[in-house]
Design a protein around this motif. Structure first.
Motif: not given
Length: 328
Positions: A163, A166, A184, A223
């Motif tokens: 991701d 992230l 997360v 998220l």
């Protein structure tokens, strides 16, 4: 049964029934095929192929001038939402051609690896990443003048599953409420190449950042909250086009008095220009970077793109003029 299908021959036994022989070794059809076969990929990952003419238009105005300004040695480009690799393939061909023109006597295998060393990609979709890796491998095979994978060296390809919003670093942007979101951020899917993605997604690193990021909204509430905390531009019911635009500029080299700024080019949904969720992006973030071109392609027919789009170009430095060039 699958092998027998692809090995099946016509009744006379001379020709393969399904023959994909192509003198140009064009692998784009793999991305098209995956997109058309998988409704899940289209919805879950907003998988959408970037047309060749759009990819070339963006690379003409990012990759080429970046190479001219920074040089080939140590050059790095990234697509943080690379999908099945269209921008990566376009970059490979340009970089390999530049190396070949500069060192015509060098071994093409070595030049192919140098081109690969400059190309980085990340995507959250593991299937698309495998397609991108394979396409780059085939491109390196062709550039090397070989026809069999067994004859090739162990080419290294810098494409990871992860991701991009992230992983990695975000420069001087700190996460508010880090403890609250730790679970997360620390979470990793089994398919992710977390260490490789962390290494690739370093802020202030790339001479050129290009891509066609997803335009969907984030359904997962945890998220959604993390992205909102990580990217100041996220506002109201934002689409992923907003944090990705901020991320593109983060990954580019920050310009200063002693080094040029990295180039950024993207095609994205133009909804942030017209709706309330784009307010922070337009009024607070974009004025901090050198946005050079706004090309509103919402009225242009781009195959497969039902969503109205805009192409943006800029550099990671403060604005150098009071003018932004716009094509409306």
């Amino acid at each position: 049964a699958i092998l027998e299908l692809w090995w099946a021959r016509d009744d006379d036994g001379r020709r393969l029934r399904h023959d994909f022989t192509d003198p140009d070794w064009d692998t784009r059809f793999l991305g098209d095929l995956y997109q058309d076969l998988s409704e899940h990929a289209r919805k879950q990952y907003a998988l959408l192929q970037t047309p060749v003419f759009v990819e070339e238009f963006i690379l003409d105005r990012t990759l080429d001038p970046a190479i001219d300004e920074f040089g080939l040695d140590g050059f790095k480009m990234i697509d943080p939402a690379c999908g099945s690799g269209h921008f990566l393939l376009g970059a490979f061909h340009r970089l390999f051609t530049r190396w070949r023109d500069r060192q015509p006597a060098s071994n093409p295998r070595e030049l192919a690896q140098r081109a690969l060393d400059s190309i980085y990609g990340v995507d959250i979709n593991p299937f698309a990443v495998e397609i991108a890796r394979f396409r780059l491998l085939v491109a390196a095979l062709k550039a090397s003048g070989e026809t069999r994978l067994v004859d090739l060296p162990d080419f290294h390809v810098n494409v990871a599953v992860g991701d991009s919003l992230l992983h990695g670093t975000r420069g001087d942007r700190l996460l508010s409420g880090a403890a609250e979101f730790a679970s997360v951020i620390d979470h990793q899917y089994p398919t992710e190449d977390a260490d490789q993605a962390e290494r690739i997604l370093q802020a202030d690193t790339y001479h050129a950042v290009v891509g066609n990021p997803p335009y969907i909204t984030v359904k997962d509430p945890a998220l959604n909250a993390v992205y909102r905390a990580l990217y100041a531009s996220c506002h109201r019911q934002y689409s992923l086009a907003v944090p990705f635009l901020e991320r593109f500029f983060q990954l580019a080299i920050r310009g200063s008095s002693d080094r040029p700024a990295g180039f950024v080019g993207t095609i994205t949904a133009n909804s942030f220009m017209k709706r309330e969720f784009g307010k922070k992006l337009v009024e607070e973030f974009l004025p901090t970077v050198d946005l050079t071109h706004v090309i509103d392609t919402s009225g242009a027919y781009i195959p497969g793109h039902g969503t109205p789009t805009v192409i943006l170009f800029g550099r990671r430095r403060p604005p150098t003029t009071p003018t932004v060039r716009a094509v409306l």
